[in-house]
Design a protein around this motif. Structure first.
Motif, mmCIF file in Angstrom:
data_model
loop_
_atom_site.group_PDB
_atom_site.id
_atom_site.type_symbol
_atom_site.label_atom_id
_atom_site.label_comp_id
_atom_site.label_asym_id
_atom_site.label_seq_id
_atom_site.Cartn_x
_atom_site.Cartn_y
_atom_site.Cartn_z
ATOM 1 N N UNK A 119 -3.374 -3.485 -9.092
ATOM 2 C CA UNK A 119 -3.041 -2.726 -8.172
ATOM 3 C C UNK A 119 -2.040 -3.038 -7.441
ATOM 4 N N UNK A 120 -0.900 -2.195 -7.304
ATOM 5 C CA UNK A 120 0.349 -2.719 -6.741
ATOM 6 C C UNK A 120 0.325 -2.111 -5.209
ATOM 7 N N UNK A 121 0.553 -2.787 -4.126
ATOM 8 C CA UNK A 121 0.298 -2.076 -3.060
ATOM 9 C C UNK A 121 1.751 -1.708 -2.253
ATOM 10 N N UNK A 122 1.818 -0.826 -1.348
ATOM 11 C CA UNK A 122 3.080 -0.452 -0.843
ATOM 12 C C UNK A 122 4.259 0.062 -1.399
ATOM 13 N N UNK A 123 3.709 0.878 -2.738
ATOM 14 C CA UNK A 123 4.769 1.408 -3.588
ATOM 15 C C UNK A 123 5.714 2.438 -2.783
ATOM 16 N N UNK A 124 7.065 2.251 -3.041
ATOM 17 C CA UNK A 124 7.883 3.163 -2.282
ATOM 18 C C UNK A 124 8.518 4.262 -3.230
ATOM 19 N N UNK A 125 8.719 3.776 -4.387
ATOM 20 C CA UNK A 125 9.250 4.736 -5.450
ATOM 21 C C UNK A 125 9.025 3.975 -6.799
ATOM 22 N N UNK A 155 -0.592 4.397 -2.611
ATOM 23 C CA UNK A 155 0.176 5.360 -1.819
ATOM 24 C C UNK A 155 -0.163 5.334 -0.406
ATOM 25 N N UNK A 156 0.937 4.370 0.321
ATOM 26 C CA UNK A 156 0.666 4.083 1.650
ATOM 27 C C UNK A 156 1.933 3.926 2.440
ATOM 28 N N UNK A 157 3.064 4.514 1.892
ATOM 29 C CA UNK A 157 4.189 4.495 2.601
ATOM 30 C C UNK A 157 4.624 5.920 2.554
ATOM 31 N N UNK A 158 5.433 6.256 3.872
ATOM 32 C CA UNK A 158 6.222 7.853 3.835
ATOM 33 C C UNK A 158 6.872 7.936 2.745
ATOM 34 N N UNK A 159 7.926 6.947 2.366
ATOM 35 C CA UNK A 159 8.781 7.232 1.168
ATOM 36 C C UNK A 159 7.721 7.403 -0.018
ATOM 37 N N UNK A 182 -4.557 3.389 5.963
ATOM 38 C CA UNK A 182 -3.974 2.600 7.150
ATOM 39 C C UNK A 182 -2.731 2.307 7.224
ATOM 40 N N UNK A 183 -2.073 1.518 6.006
ATOM 41 C CA UNK A 183 -0.751 1.175 5.929
ATOM 42 C C UNK A 183 0.176 2.718 6.092
ATOM 43 N N UNK A 184 -0.402 3.744 5.328
ATOM 44 C CA UNK A 184 0.209 5.026 5.571
ATOM 45 C C UNK A 184 0.323 5.639 6.914
ATOM 46 N N UNK A 185 -0.752 5.283 7.764
ATOM 47 C CA UNK A 185 -0.589 5.846 8.964
ATOM 48 C C UNK A 185 0.403 5.176 9.859
ATOM 49 N N UNK A 186 0.559 3.798 9.506
ATOM 50 C CA UNK A 186 1.414 2.939 10.341
ATOM 51 C C UNK A 186 2.822 3.247 9.808
ATOM 52 N N UNK A 226 -5.919 15.601 4.208
ATOM 53 C CA UNK A 226 -6.138 16.645 3.156
ATOM 54 C C UNK A 226 -4.653 16.840 2.421
ATOM 55 N N UNK A 227 -3.529 16.707 2.937
ATOM 56 C CA UNK A 227 -2.148 17.314 2.557
ATOM 57 C C UNK A 227 -2.066 15.829 1.537
ATOM 58 N N UNK A 228 -2.016 14.851 2.216
ATOM 59 C CA UNK A 228 -1.684 13.645 1.079
ATOM 60 C C UNK A 228 -2.802 13.311 -0.158
#
Ligand SMILES: CC(C)(COP(=O)(O)OP(=O)(O)OC[C@H]1O[C@@H](n2cnc3c(N)ncnc32)[C@H](O)[C@@H]1OP(=O)(O)O)[C@@H](O)C(=O)NCCC(=O)NCCSC(=O)C[C@H](O)C(=O)O
Ligand code: MG
Length: 358
Positions: A119-125, A155-159, A182-186, A226-228
């Protein structure tokens, strides 16, 4: 740039052939443990027997001065444990951290034959997936692995959300995606300090009756995710990979945890994370279809014959589309029944009873 025809070619000489399809294996819960915590580590062989996936966590929740111990702890546990049909995963540290290179090098070369998914965290793209894809291929070749290790993105960044479709399609190694609320909220600067779940401030209110704007107006809490989750499900399913809800941080609140998991299940997720032993049973219950649902699905499938046309069952119209909906439930039930004899007999009993009334 490689040609699209090369998509399924190994990224390093000697690396195993990438898979063409992600095999569906029961994945109702990804159970997190801290491999540097001796109490948790001691429980792993027993816990592994009762979960679909067990994950040795190296990233957030592991103190900086325990990172090396966690990595080595996971190597030791993996070498000493027979996981049977349970999948062994790990969550590596983020790609910008000082630990990730050693995480990948150590784990793939030492226990690559036991690891199913990284599992790879904080994937941006997609570039983040391309980086680990090539590196894992080089390490697989070095370790002479015969089976490719799969990759799961958080999936935990806006990007990451903006580019979720590209992430899902980035590599044949992509097994699935989990929401990291949690990370996505931040990252999004959402004003919630909770790990998943709703928020009492995120609501809709009924219209006023008459001129009084303050009395008698009901409010209904809404789903922040819901959206995410829906977007993640579409990105995953359209690329043949599996969507998961992530963590629910209020361990005490088993009721709201069950609600959050069920929302994800109904929207298409195959599983969620369990952070504490108490959440394992919740995930198992929610992500296994109810025997009555399975019986209904099997009844519709039987009545629909070749799956075309329209029939009435208990006053409800069934056609090609409802037949496909029922196949989703029935096929999931069959996959879970193979792993869980108790579920198998509950499903068969409910089906016999339902068919006896036809
Ligand atoms: C949350 C915890 C820190 C709670 O631990 P503890 O205070 O020890 O709870 P209990 O006293 O209720 O524990 C009872 C016994 O059970 C063992 N235990 C607890 N959790 C686990 C576990 N996950 N696996 C195995 N065993 C467990 C305890 O050791 C007790 O044992 P004993 O004393 O012998 O009776 C803890 O549960 C924990 O650390 N959980 C994992 C947390 C984690 O992994 N967090 C990271 C994932 S969430 C995240 O990263 C956010 C996400 O990325 C995002 O951005 O949204
Ligand atoms: Mg996170």
């Amino acid at each position: 740039m490689r040609s699209p025809k090369d998509f399924f070619k190994p990224l390093a000489i000697g690396a195993p052939q990438p898979v063409r399809e992600i095999p569906f294996r029961p994945s109702r819960m990804i159970h997190f443990f801290d491999p540097s915590n001796p109490k948790m580590a001691a429980k792993v062989p027993d816990i592994a027997k009762g979960v679909d996936i067990i994950l040795g966590n190296l990233e957030d929740a592991i103190q900086a001065d325990r990172k090396v111990a966690a990595r080595q702890g996971l190597v030791d546990i993996a070498k000493a444990t027979d996981f049977g049909a349970t999948q062994l995963w790990t969550r590596i540290n983020s790609l910008d951290s000082p630990w990730v290179l050693d995480d990948l090098t150590t784990l793939v070369t030492e226990i690559g034959d036991k690891l199913d998914v990284i599992m790879v965290p904080k994937v941006e793209g997609p570039e983040d997936i391309h980086y680990v894809d090539r590196l894992i291929a080089q390490l697989e070749a070095r370790a002479k692995l015969e089976r490719p290790i799969l990759v799961h993105a958080l999936l935990e960044t806006a990007s990451g959300v903006r580019r979720v479709e590209e992430i899902a399609a980035a590599s044949p190694r992509m097994q699935g995606i989990s929401l990291g609320p949690a990370d996505l909220a931040a990252s999004r600067r959402m004003k919630t300090t909770r790990v998943g779940g709703g928020h009492p401030g995120y609501l809709v209110r009924t219209d006023p009756v008459g001129d009084d704007l303050s009395e008698g107006r009901q409010t209904y809490q809404q789903d922040l995710w819901h959206y995410t989750v829906s977007r993640m499900v579409d990105a995953c399913v359209s690329n043949g990979i599996l969507p998961f809800y992530g963590p629910f941080g209020d361990i005490r609140d088993t009721v709201a945890c069950e609600d959050q998991f069920r929302n994800a299940y109904l929207l298409g997720c195959v599983g969620a994370w369990s952070l504490h032993p108490v959440q394992i049973a919740i995930a198992k219950k929610v992500f296994s279809p109810e025997p009555s649902e399975v019986a209904w699905a099997r009844r519709v499938i039987k009545a629909m014959g070749d799956g075309t046309g329209a029939v009435m069952i208990d006053g409800k119209m069934q056609d090609d589309a409802t037949y496909k909906q029922c196949l989703v439930v029935a096929e999931l039930a069959d996959a879970l029944a193979d792993r869980d004899p108790e579920l198998a007999s509950a499903y068969d009993k409910a089906t016999e009873e339902a068919l006896a009334n036809d």
